[in-house]
Design an enzyme around this catalytic site. Structure first.
Site, mmCIF file in Angstrom:
data_model
loop_
_atom_site.group_PDB
_atom_site.id
_atom_site.type_symbol
_atom_site.label_atom_id
_atom_site.label_comp_id
_atom_site.label_asym_id
_atom_site.label_seq_id
_atom_site.Cartn_x
_atom_site.Cartn_y
_atom_site.Cartn_z
ATOM 1 N N ASN A 7 5.301 -5.108 -18.414
ATOM 2 C CA ASN A 7 5.905 -4.397 -19.005
ATOM 3 C C ASN A 7 5.796 -3.120 -19.899
ATOM 4 O OD1 ASN A 7 6.057 -4.459 -22.204
ATOM 5 N ND2 ASN A 7 6.274 -6.677 -22.903
ATOM 6 N N HIS A 10 5.342 -0.185 -23.674
ATOM 7 C CA HIS A 10 3.494 0.594 -24.843
ATOM 8 C C HIS A 10 3.356 2.318 -24.178
ATOM 9 C CE1 HIS A 10 3.112 -2.435 -27.137
ATOM 10 N NE2 HIS A 10 2.559 -3.411 -26.302
ATOM 11 N N HIS A 43 10.781 -4.368 -23.930
ATOM 12 C CA HIS A 43 11.918 -5.054 -25.280
ATOM 13 C C HIS A 43 12.181 -4.621 -26.156
ATOM 14 C CE1 HIS A 43 9.898 -8.203 -29.383
ATOM 15 N NE2 HIS A 43 11.515 -8.296 -28.696
ATOM 16 N N ARG A 45 13.415 -4.511 -29.020
ATOM 17 C CA ARG A 45 13.135 -5.093 -30.244
ATOM 18 C C ARG A 45 14.210 -3.802 -31.791
ATOM 19 N NH1 ARG A 45 7.453 -7.385 -31.157
ATOM 20 N NH2 ARG A 45 8.442 -7.292 -33.158
ATOM 21 N N ARG A 49 10.518 0.024 -32.871
ATOM 22 C CA ARG A 49 9.708 0.623 -32.276
ATOM 23 C C ARG A 49 9.256 1.289 -31.255
ATOM 24 N NH1 ARG A 49 5.879 -3.823 -33.386
ATOM 25 N NH2 ARG A 49 7.254 -4.688 -34.930
ATOM 26 N N HIS A 50 9.965 0.874 -30.314
ATOM 27 C CA HIS A 50 8.840 1.679 -28.712
ATOM 28 C C HIS A 50 10.799 1.847 -27.751
ATOM 29 C CE1 HIS A 50 9.201 -2.702 -28.088
ATOM 30 N NE2 HIS A 50 7.997 -2.364 -28.521
ATOM 31 N N GLU A 70 13.499 -8.274 -21.894
ATOM 32 C CA GLU A 70 12.809 -9.473 -23.747
ATOM 33 C C GLU A 70 13.432 -9.622 -24.760
ATOM 34 O OE1 GLU A 70 8.734 -9.535 -25.028
ATOM 35 O OE2 GLU A 70 8.270 -9.398 -22.953
ATOM 36 N N THR A 101 4.843 -10.167 -30.271
ATOM 37 C CA THR A 101 5.308 -11.103 -30.544
ATOM 38 C C THR A 101 4.122 -12.454 -30.649
ATOM 39 O OG1 THR A 101 6.661 -10.269 -28.464
ATOM 40 C CG2 THR A 101 7.067 -12.819 -29.176
ATOM 41 N N GLU A 151 9.140 -19.338 -20.138
ATOM 42 C CA GLU A 151 7.792 -18.911 -19.991
ATOM 43 C C GLU A 151 7.321 -18.993 -20.877
ATOM 44 O OE1 GLU A 151 8.214 -14.237 -20.003
ATOM 45 O OE2 GLU A 151 5.765 -14.225 -20.846
ATOM 46 N N HIS A 191 1.602 -12.876 -22.196
ATOM 47 C CA HIS A 191 0.814 -13.020 -23.196
ATOM 48 C C HIS A 191 -0.299 -12.214 -23.360
ATOM 49 C CE1 HIS A 191 0.990 -11.363 -27.611
ATOM 50 N NE2 HIS A 191 2.407 -11.318 -27.366
HETATM 51 N N1 PXP Z 1 6.023 -11.875 -22.015
HETATM 52 C C1 PXP Z 1 6.306 -11.795 -23.544
HETATM 53 C C2 PXP Z 1 7.834 -12.919 -23.896
HETATM 54 C C3 PXP Z 1 5.952 -10.877 -24.473
HETATM 55 O O1 PXP Z 1 6.618 -10.557 -26.030
HETATM 56 C C4 PXP Z 1 4.903 -10.450 -24.153
HETATM 57 C C5 PXP Z 1 4.570 -8.869 -25.142
HETATM 58 O O2 PXP Z 1 5.973 -8.407 -25.115
HETATM 59 C C6 PXP Z 1 4.038 -10.342 -22.718
HETATM 60 C C7 PXP Z 1 4.404 -11.282 -22.388
HETATM 61 C C8 PXP Z 1 3.323 -8.937 -22.408
HETATM 62 O O3 PXP Z 1 1.967 -9.869 -23.345
HETATM 63 P P1 PXP Z 1 0.815 -7.861 -22.903
HETATM 64 O O4 PXP Z 1 1.648 -7.342 -23.909
HETATM 65 O O5 PXP Z 1 -0.220 -9.063 -24.540
HETATM 66 O O6 PXP Z 1 0.029 -8.715 -21.920
#
Ligand code: PXP
Length: 237
Positions: A7, A10, A43, A45, A49-50, A70, A101, A151, A191
């Site tokens: 992901n 960030h 993602h 959003r 925000r990002h 996402e 999330t 997931e 997550h």
């Molecule tokens: N899976 C989903 C569905 C998420 O919403 C997120 C966070 O954006 C992640 C995985 C990844 O989580 P983390 O950033 O805590 O590794």
């Protein structure tokens, strides 16, 4: 051996700190691909925000691996996804005030609206995954919704404050994986996974992919994104 979805939200968070052009999430996505990522997750959003729409187009254009968008089930976002046509869409709950999330999508409580979003996206050829808590009720609802992939939210396991609680939440995930496989679903997880807690989850039989963001990008600040991705990939065995 589960696949690794990275992901890149960030990377965009850092860019938004100055609202400039760098660092570029699409460039980051390509580095992740070259260093072992099996898919890229971003993602969009509702509050942008990002990640923004331009990032989605740029990421999709740049990478050769699967793009997993996402997203919430808000009609505006579903419309954007239907136009973009990423390989995969993962439906998540979204609250404005949350930092990330929190909890899985309540598919059981919103079966009609979730099923509608699943149908719209699948008709566009997009594979749809539902991000849910590791609970039978949600797995059963996911099957009814028509989604073929789930997931499982690993946050409770990842955030557990002591060994007993971590063990309890780990068993909860294991049981949910077996139950979902029995229902014919493809099972992913993610997550809160990091370099310390990922191995146990990676060894659970039947999990096809782990989606990880925050810990990889944080590690990348010190060791570079190439090494951060390679190290995480090596733990997914
Ligand atoms: N899976 C989903 C569905 C998420 O919403 C997120 C966070 O954006 C992640 C995985 C990844 O989580 P983390 O950033 O805590 O590794």
């Amino acid at each position: 051996m589960p696949e690794l979805g990275v992901n890149v939200d960030h990377i965009a968070t850092l860019r938004q700190a100055r609202k400039g052009k760098i660092p570029d999430p699409a460039e980051a996505a390509l580095i992740c691909e070259k260093n072992g990522a099996d898919s890229i997750v971003a993602h969009l959003r509702e509050d942008r925000r990002h990640i923004n729409e331009g990032d989605l187009v740029a990421i999709k254009k740049k990478i050769n691996i699967r793009f997993n968008l996402e997203m919430s089930i808000a009609p505006e976002i579903v419309g954007i996804a239907a136009k973009l046509k990423p390989g995969q869409a993962t439906l998540v709950p979204e609250k404005r005030q949350e930092l990330t999330t929190e909890g899985g999508l309540d598919v059981a409580g919103n079966l009609k609206s979730v099923s509608r979003a699943v149908e719209i996206l699948q008709k566009k050829g997009i594979e749809v995954s539902l991000f849910i808590d590791p609970e039978r009720k949600q797995i059963n609802a996911a099957v009814i919704s028509g989604a073929k992939i789930i997931e499982l939210h690993t946050g409770r396991y990842a955030d557990a404050q002591n060994k007993e609680k971590q063990e309890k939440y780990f068993q909860e995930i294991r049981t949910a994986v077996d139950y979902a496989l029995g229902k014919g679903l493809v099972v992913n997880a993610g997550h809160g996974l990091d370099y310390q807690n990922v191995s146990r989850i990676a060894r659970v039989k039947g999990i096809e992919e782990l989606n990880i963001g925050y810990s990889i990008i944080c590690r990348a600040v010190f060791v570079g994104l190439e090494r951060a991705v390679r190290e995480m990939k090596a733990l997914c065995v």
